[in-house]
Design an enzyme around this catalytic site. Structure first.
Site, PDB file in Angstrom:
ATOM      1  N   CYS A 136       0.844  -1.207   0.000  1.00  0.00           N
ATOM      2  CA  CYS A 136       0.000   0.000   0.000  1.00  0.00           C
ATOM      3  C   CYS A 136       0.874   1.250   0.000  1.00  0.00           C
ATOM      4  O   CYS A 136       1.469   1.610   1.024  1.00  0.00           O
ATOM      5  CB  CYS A 136      -0.902  -0.024   1.231  1.00  0.00           C
ATOM      6  SG  CYS A 136      -1.839   1.473   1.469  1.00  0.00           S
ATOM      7  N   CYS A 139      -0.178   4.051   2.331  1.00  0.00           N
ATOM      8  CA  CYS A 139       0.104   3.768   3.754  1.00  0.00           C
ATOM      9  C   CYS A 139       1.595   3.974   4.060  1.00  0.00           C
ATOM     10  O   CYS A 139       1.948   4.533   5.086  1.00  0.00           O
ATOM     11  CB  CYS A 139      -0.242   2.330   4.109  1.00  0.00           C
ATOM     12  SG  CYS A 139      -1.829   1.770   3.535  1.00  0.00           S
ATOM     13  N   ASP A 140       2.462   3.477   3.192  1.00  0.00           N
ATOM     14  CA  ASP A 140       3.883   3.373   3.542  1.00  0.00           C
ATOM     15  C   ASP A 140       4.820   4.214   2.677  1.00  0.00           C
ATOM     16  O   ASP A 140       6.023   4.264   2.950  1.00  0.00           O
ATOM     17  CB  ASP A 140       4.335   1.896   3.431  1.00  0.00           C
ATOM     18  CG  ASP A 140       3.535   0.994   4.352  1.00  0.00           C
ATOM     19  OD1 ASP A 140       3.144   1.463   5.431  1.00  0.00           O
ATOM     20  OD2 ASP A 140       3.299  -0.172   4.004  1.00  0.00           O
TER      21      ASP A 140
END
Ligand code: NAP
Length: 309
Positions: A136, A139-140
């Site tokens: 993701c 997300c990261d």
């Protein structure tokens, strides 16, 4: 152990499908308990910018939309508990959902467990999660600011991940096993326009190599899918975006699944067991989107209300 109440509806999973079922069922006067393991939203909750959900001309933040869906369901009396479901009993008039904290009973059950990222399937993959491997970018991605990363895949999701990362990272390799993208034309053009995205065609990931000092990912071993030749490509982060697999572990052996592992249910969302409904990405369907998951939720609530009498 909670055993007293029998809910009209238990919803397993708090993505847009699950929450729409909860909103419609709650509004129809059914008592609803929604069980979710992480937080509201499912895959939608990790999407930063949604630009194809009607009514949001400036786009919507997935987490924000999820939180609003949860609040809306709560306004109609639906309760949410953040507890992972470990077992389901779906036969008979009263069905059960077991979590580490209790057993919840319901007259109907809506399976809204969604789908998860497909893994590369390499033996060393798990060990690099959080140390270079991610599924993701929103997300990261920030952990790889100004670094060199690779996105694996050739679909619309891989293109979106690569475009997102190109704003943060120095260089983004887009590694695809063929020499044409599966993504649509608009995505292909956007990739071509972004100078720091470098497509790597006809390449499959054959190995993940760590830095002996830090244990973090340092490079990939790529295999040419035409010649079988291998080579090493240095990068600090790898974002795997090769499709999704339905989350059906809880219902294997209980409900009919199709060859790809999706829950068999038609547009009524009715599964192979009475009073059990399947909504969203976990159900067999031609298009998996937030809006189609939400539509499933509304339909499931309609048939659940009929079933619960
Ligand atoms: P997808 O369209 O199924 O694409 C998966 C990609 O991963 C394909 O390019 C596939 O290669 C590759 N792949 C699959 N297994 C692999 C493996 N083991 N090793 C290496 N590569 C592998 O999945 P998606 O991109 O996640 O999209 C899912 C759905 O959501 C699609 O319908 C997509 O159009 C939709 N979507 C839409 C939007 C949008 O409209 N903005 C955004 C994101 C997603 P091959 O091409 O060789 O099969």
């Amino acid at each position: 152990m909670e055993l007293e109440q029998i809910y009209d509806m238990l919803v397993i999973g708090g993505g847009p499908g699950g929450y729409t079922a909860a909103i419609y069922a709650g509004r129809a006067g059914l008592s609803v308990l929604l069980l979710e393991q992480l937080g509201p939203g499912g895959q939608m909750g990790t999407t930063q910018h949604i630009d194809n959900y009607p009514g949001f001309p400036d786009g919507a933040d997935g987490f924000d939309l999820a939180e609003k869906m949860q609040r809306q369901a709560g306004q109609f009396g639906a309760q949410t508990r953040l507890e992972p479901v470990t077992e389901l009993k779906l036969k008979g008039a009263v069905k059960e959902a077991h979590t580490p904290f209790g057993v919840y009973r319901g007259r109907t059950v809506v399976i809204a467990t969604g789908a998860s990222p497909r893994k590369l399937g390499l033996p060393e993959e798990e060990a690099f999660v959080g140390k270079g491997i991610s599924y993701c970018a929103t997300c990261d991605g920030m952990f790889y600011r100004n670094k060199t990363v690779a996105v694996i895949g050739g679909g619309n999701s891989a293109v979106e991940e690569a475009l997102y990362l190109s704003k943060l990272c120095e260089k983004v390799y887009l590694i695809h096993r063929r020499d044409t993208l599966r993504a649509d034309k608009a995505g292909e053009l956007a990739i071509k326009r972004q100078e720091n995205i470098i497509p790597v065609w006809n390449s499959a990931v054959a190995g993940l190599n760590g830095d002996p000092d830090t244990g973090k990912l340092a490079s990939l071993t790529l295999r040419d899918t035409k010649t079988d030749a291998t080579r090493v490509l240095e990068c600090q982060g790898v974002f795997v975006s090769i499709g999704r697999v339905p989350n059906t572990q809880l219902v294997e052996g209980l409900l009919d699944l199709d060859k790809q592992g999706y829950l068999v249910a038609d547009e009524t969302t009715c599964t192979s067991l009475p009073g059990v409904f399947a909504v969203g990405d976990v159900r067999q369907k031609p298009l998996r989107q937030i809006i189609t998951a939400a539509a499933d939720g509304a339909v499931a609530a309609h048939f659940a209300r009929e079933f619960a009498g």
